[in-house]
Design a protein around this motif. Sequence first.
Motif, short mmCIF file in Angstrom:
data_model
loop_
_atom_site.label_atom_id
_atom_site.label_comp_id
_atom_site.label_asym_id
_atom_site.label_seq_id
_atom_site.Cartn_x
_atom_site.Cartn_y
_atom_site.Cartn_z
N ARG A 154 0.82 -1.20 0.00
CA ARG A 154 0.00 0.00 0.00
C ARG A 154 0.86 1.26 0.00
O ARG A 154 2.05 1.22 0.28
CB ARG A 154 -0.91 0.01 1.22
N ARG A 155 0.18 2.36 -0.29
CA ARG A 155 0.87 3.65 -0.36
C ARG A 155 0.11 4.67 0.48
O ARG A 155 -1.09 4.53 0.69
CB ARG A 155 0.97 4.14 -1.79
N VAL A 156 0.82 5.70 0.90
CA VAL A 156 0.20 6.77 1.65
C VAL A 156 0.98 8.05 1.38
O VAL A 156 2.18 8.01 1.08
CB VAL A 156 0.19 6.45 3.17
N SER A 157 0.29 9.17 1.46
CA SER A 157 0.95 10.47 1.31
C SER A 157 0.41 11.42 2.36
O SER A 157 -0.71 11.24 2.87
CB SER A 157 0.73 11.05 -0.09
N ALA A 158 1.20 12.43 2.70
CA ALA A 158 0.79 13.45 3.67
C ALA A 158 1.36 14.79 3.23
O ALA A 158 2.55 14.88 2.90
CB ALA A 158 1.27 13.10 5.07
N THR A 159 0.50 15.80 3.21
CA THR A 159 0.92 17.15 2.83
C THR A 159 0.88 18.03 4.08
O THR A 159 -0.16 18.12 4.75
CB THR A 159 0.00 17.72 1.76
N TRP A 160 2.01 18.65 4.37
CA TRP A 160 2.12 19.51 5.55
C TRP A 160 2.71 20.85 5.14
O TRP A 160 3.45 20.95 4.15
CB TRP A 160 3.01 18.86 6.61
N ALA A 161 2.38 21.89 5.90
CA ALA A 161 2.87 23.24 5.63
C ALA A 161 3.85 23.67 6.71
O ALA A 161 3.75 23.25 7.87
CB ALA A 161 1.71 24.23 5.56
N TYR A 162 4.78 24.56 6.33
CA TYR A 162 5.83 25.00 7.25
C TYR A 162 6.08 26.49 7.09
O TYR A 162 6.03 27.03 5.97
CB TYR A 162 7.12 24.22 7.02
N SER A 163 6.35 27.13 8.21
CA SER A 163 6.75 28.53 8.23
C SER A 163 8.26 28.58 8.27
O SER A 163 8.89 28.09 9.20
CB SER A 163 6.16 29.22 9.47
N ILE A 164 8.86 29.16 7.21
CA ILE A 164 10.32 29.18 7.08
C ILE A 164 10.79 30.61 6.92
O ILE A 164 10.04 31.48 6.46
CB ILE A 164 10.78 28.34 5.86
N PRO A 165 12.05 30.91 7.32
CA PRO A 165 12.57 32.27 7.12
C PRO A 165 12.47 32.69 5.66
O PRO A 165 12.62 31.88 4.74
CB PRO A 165 14.04 32.14 7.56
N ALA A 166 12.18 33.95 5.44
CA ALA A 166 11.94 34.47 4.10
C ALA A 166 13.15 34.27 3.20
O ALA A 166 14.30 34.49 3.61
CB ALA A 166 11.57 35.95 4.17
N GLY A 167 12.88 33.84 1.97
CA GLY A 167 13.91 33.79 0.94
C GLY A 167 14.76 32.55 0.92
O GLY A 167 15.76 32.51 0.20
N ILE A 168 14.43 31.50 1.68
CA ILE A 168 15.30 30.31 1.72
C ILE A 168 14.63 29.09 1.12
O ILE A 168 15.13 27.96 1.27
CB ILE A 168 15.75 29.99 3.16
N ALA A 169 13.49 29.27 0.44
CA ALA A 169 12.78 28.11 -0.10
C ALA A 169 13.63 27.34 -1.10
O ALA A 169 13.45 26.13 -1.28
CB ALA A 169 11.47 28.55 -0.77
N GLY A 170 14.58 28.00 -1.74
CA GLY A 170 15.44 27.33 -2.69
C GLY A 170 16.61 26.61 -2.06
O GLY A 170 17.43 26.01 -2.78
N ASP A 171 16.71 26.63 -0.74
CA ASP A 171 17.82 25.96 -0.07
C ASP A 171 17.30 25.28 1.19
O ASP A 171 17.75 25.56 2.30
CB ASP A 171 18.92 26.97 0.27
N LEU A 172 16.34 24.39 1.03
CA LEU A 172 15.75 23.67 2.16
C LEU A 172 16.28 22.24 2.20
O LEU A 172 16.44 21.59 1.16
CB LEU A 172 14.23 23.63 2.05
#
Length: 633
Positions: free
Chosen positions: A108-126
Amino acid sequence: MSQDERGLSDGLRPVGSVYQYDDGLYVRVDDVVPYTLADPEDSHGYRQGDDLVCCTMYLSNGTGRPLDLDGITLLVRGGPYGKTGRQVQDYRSDVLDDELEGTLRTGRRVSATWAYSIPAGIAGDLDIEVRFPARDRKSVTFSTASTVATVVGERPVPMAFDQSVPLGERQQSLFADPDEAPEPATGAGHAASAAGGQRATAPAVLDAIPAQPTGPGRQTTRSLAPELSADGLDAARVRQIFRFLAEAEESKTRPVRTLDGAAGAVWFDELPSDDGVEVMIDGALAGDDPAWLTVARPEREDAPHPKPLLAPWVDETRIRDFKEPRAPHLRRRIEPEFPDWSRGIPLDKTYHELDEHPRREKIEKLYAAWEQEWLAWAERRRAIDPVVRLYDRLHKMHEDAAGLGEAYELVLGLGRLTWQTSTGQRVERHLVTHRATIQLDPSTGTLTAAPDPTGAGLELEEGMLEGAQHVPGAVRETIVEVLEGALDVTDPEHLDAVHTALRSWVNAAHSAGSYAPTVERAKPRSLDVPQVGLTPALVLRERSRRSTMDALKAIARQIDAGTPPTELLSYISGRDGALTASDLAAAEDVGAAQDSDEMYFALPANEEQRTIAERLRANRLVVVQGPPVINGA
């Protein structure tokens, strides 16, 4: 091959690729996209000024047994300081999922979508780390950084596992295209793309580094990855080395959350009001050099001593006790200093009675005069006692700072923070510090606390807090710029910038935080919210490893930004056939099995020196820490 042997945390996987564990569990992190709150009023975890992103974790169970989903989480970190993102709960969202729970049956398979608050401007280096509660399954980390995909090679990899056995028919993998059949899995760890329709390639960081020749008889294997440029390989290797060193250093560092273990502290709210004490809070100090505090050496007057005739009738042990409101009393009888035993040892104690003393009146007159003299002295001594105690504490800190060496540092702390971590650990530390020195003028004995000229200026410290309690990166950078305008805070006018910086930190850290620009230490009403006061103090504390970690992370960030590594770093990382630690071990094994030429030293040498010389035969560079030192080197 076990996970420990493979070393799951040795490299990063690009977001969108699939990681396969040895037992058949497949993991993928994908869809890292911006997120908008459905209802900001009915949400929790978002920090003002941060960016909001959401990502989806996919799990596919091919282990042949049920998988426990309880406790499987994501840890999101990124930015120049490796800050931890805070998970956001958006209670009215139709996109986000709850925590995983229960079990995932095989196939079987499962997925989970979660949201996160991150410092501004670092989405390209997570760095997004998938964590499992079971100790026998190590975590795996996926990265959004573009350098992961550009500096390493690519190779085709198999898709997910064949589920025909557990399910009785051929099933499509969670990560495979419906039109594409799975291929048999080979190797310990694999990656696959989530892009539909065509086979994709995913970076394999470790395979991108070609094997290096390691001495006589050592054969090299051809890498499955295409050959990369030397600069690209150097950048990848050096980045991995310094990320590893920074994480290893951080793992050894325990955050110091309070000042309880400080070797010494002088709080400015305890400074006595005296002409011999000058502090910058009251105005800039006179003198050629900038300073925060000066304490003149107090003159300590000794207690008046009674005349010889009176001395035996006064308790000598109490003469220097100036805290007593009354002088030592006049005793009415005393034991003889030299007893008369000419007629034998008396059965009872004998005493000299003052009333029977032939000079009683003279003794009483001497005591009356001495009593007045003592009372006047005690009053003067009590008046200077706060300055004496301050001087003694500063003098001890001066000696300890010199005697404890580099393991300790003296700082001026500003912005005393009281708070607590999510686990209830008390926090009481200064947010802003400046390296300090205490100087002793040998001619006058004056002690001066001044800025250390070798220090880096005012620094913002958040190491005592959890990652989720740090302010966003953009706010931190603004605070750092404001603190630069405060210079060394030796002038009261500089305090305006400090007030601005501390107030900005409190506003960004918590909606209910407070700041008081006062010198006094206030007892916090509660530790649930951060409370900050100016509250300056000189603190002698154990030196933190934070400077070392920051330096290592800074080098890794510079490599990420495109700065080419130096020749020394390139060679250390393996350029031009330089040997890695494993290569050295294999080369030594080969060398031990072969005859080698006799080695001669100019002077007697020990085994460690011979080992260094042997390694120099196979490599141009050997790093030696501390003794032994090769004679003549």
